[in-house]
Design an enzyme around this catalytic site. Structure first.
Site, short mmCIF file in Angstrom:
data_model
loop_
_atom_site.label_atom_id
_atom_site.label_comp_id
_atom_site.label_asym_id
_atom_site.label_seq_id
_atom_site.Cartn_x
_atom_site.Cartn_y
_atom_site.Cartn_z
N ASN A 92 -1.98 -0.18 6.98
CA ASN A 92 -1.24 -1.40 7.32
C ASN A 92 -0.40 -2.06 6.34
O ASN A 92 -0.24 -3.49 6.47
CB ASN A 92 -2.36 -2.55 7.87
N GLU B 79 -9.53 -9.84 -7.80
CA GLU B 79 -8.42 -8.79 -7.38
C GLU B 79 -7.40 -9.25 -8.61
O GLU B 79 -6.90 -7.87 -9.03
CB GLU B 79 -8.03 -9.12 -6.22
N LYS C 147 0.77 -1.07 -0.17
CA LYS C 147 0.09 0.02 -0.16
C LYS C 147 0.83 1.27 -0.05
O LYS C 147 1.93 1.34 0.23
CB LYS C 147 -0.98 -0.38 1.22
N TYR D 131 -12.30 -1.88 -3.74
CA TYR D 131 -12.63 -2.23 -2.61
C TYR D 131 -14.18 -2.01 -2.19
O TYR D 131 -15.01 -1.78 -1.22
CB TYR D 131 -12.06 -1.26 -1.42
N HIS E 211 -1.96 -5.49 1.57
CA HIS E 211 -3.30 -6.25 1.36
C HIS E 211 -2.95 -7.55 0.74
O HIS E 211 -2.04 -7.61 -0.02
CB HIS E 211 -4.08 -5.10 0.40
P1 CMP Z 1 -7.24 -4.78 3.67
O1 CMP Z 1 -6.70 -6.19 4.09
O2 CMP Z 1 -6.72 -4.08 2.56
O3 CMP Z 1 -8.78 -4.77 3.62
C1 CMP Z 1 -9.72 -3.68 4.02
C2 CMP Z 1 -8.94 -2.27 4.45
O4 CMP Z 1 -9.81 -1.39 5.17
C3 CMP Z 1 -7.95 -2.89 5.49
O5 CMP Z 1 -7.05 -3.90 5.06
C4 CMP Z 1 -7.60 -1.79 6.36
O6 CMP Z 1 -6.44 -0.97 5.52
C5 CMP Z 1 -8.82 -0.95 6.03
N1 CMP Z 1 -9.66 -0.58 7.58
C6 CMP Z 1 -9.67 0.45 8.08
N2 CMP Z 1 -10.36 0.18 9.05
C7 CMP Z 1 -10.78 -1.04 9.22
C8 CMP Z 1 -11.70 -1.56 10.00
N3 CMP Z 1 -12.07 -1.09 11.11
N4 CMP Z 1 -11.76 -3.08 9.88
C9 CMP Z 1 -11.12 -3.74 8.66
N5 CMP Z 1 -10.59 -2.88 7.85
C10 CMP Z 1 -10.17 -1.55 8.17
#
Ligand code: CMP
Length: 139
Positions: free
Chosen positions: A112, A126, A9, A49, A115
């Site tokens: 984070n 995806e 990311k 998303y 992904h």
């Molecule tokens: P990802 O695995 O890319 O899937 C959805 C993304 O939404 C997640 O990682 C985070 O970057 C983001 N995100 C932000 N807040 C939340 C939350 N409360 N729960 C899950 N995903 C979140």
């Protein structure tokens, strides 16, 4: 053999973590069979998303994902989906097991670093979202 989509990311790219993330994949039997750097616009991030449309974090997440470059990859290997998720650690870095990418580098539940697809059906969607068949290496 299974395939999964991985994204480094914008926070991971900006903070210089591309090499560290890729090293972990290479050391753990996940072969990179396609890779490119992209900068999504807001609409592209919303399409990616779409499954999270309506969630409270959707707008902020898609702003973040379109805020800078990201590296998208297809990883192939035995149990690639589960293996990638194990290497990433839990979505919330506070719950991520020690030594995982998110435990080591994430700063926020949203920022984070990586992904990864969560199931074969999402992996197929995806992978197709970012790559056409000519961009995938056949081994
Ligand atoms: P990802 O695995 O890319 O899937 C959805 C993304 O939404 C997640 O990682 C985070 O970057 C983001 N995100 C932000 N807040 C939340 C939350 N409360 N729960 C899950 N995903 C979140």
């Amino acid at each position: 053999m299974e395939r999964t989509l991985s994204i480094i990311k914008p926070d991971g790219v900006t903070r210089g973590l591309i090499g560290d993330v890729i090293r972990r994949f290479e050391k753990n039997g996940l072969n990179i069979i396609a890779m490119k750097m992209i900068h999504m616009d807001k609409t592209q991030a919303e399409g990616f998303y779409a499954v999270h449309l309506g969630k409270p974090f959707f707008d902020s997440l898609t702003d973040f994902m379109s805020s800078g470059p990201a590296v998208v990859m297809i990883l192939e290997g035995d149990d690639a989906i589960a293996k990638n998720r194990e290497l990433m650690g839990a979505t919330n870095y506070k719950d991520a097991a020690p030594g995982t990418i998110r435990a080591d580098h994430a700063t926020d539940i949203e920022k984070n670093v990586v992904h990864g697809s969560d199931a074969p059906e999402t992996a197929a969607f995806e992978i197709g979202y970012f790559f056409n068949s000519f961009e995938i290496i056949r081994r």
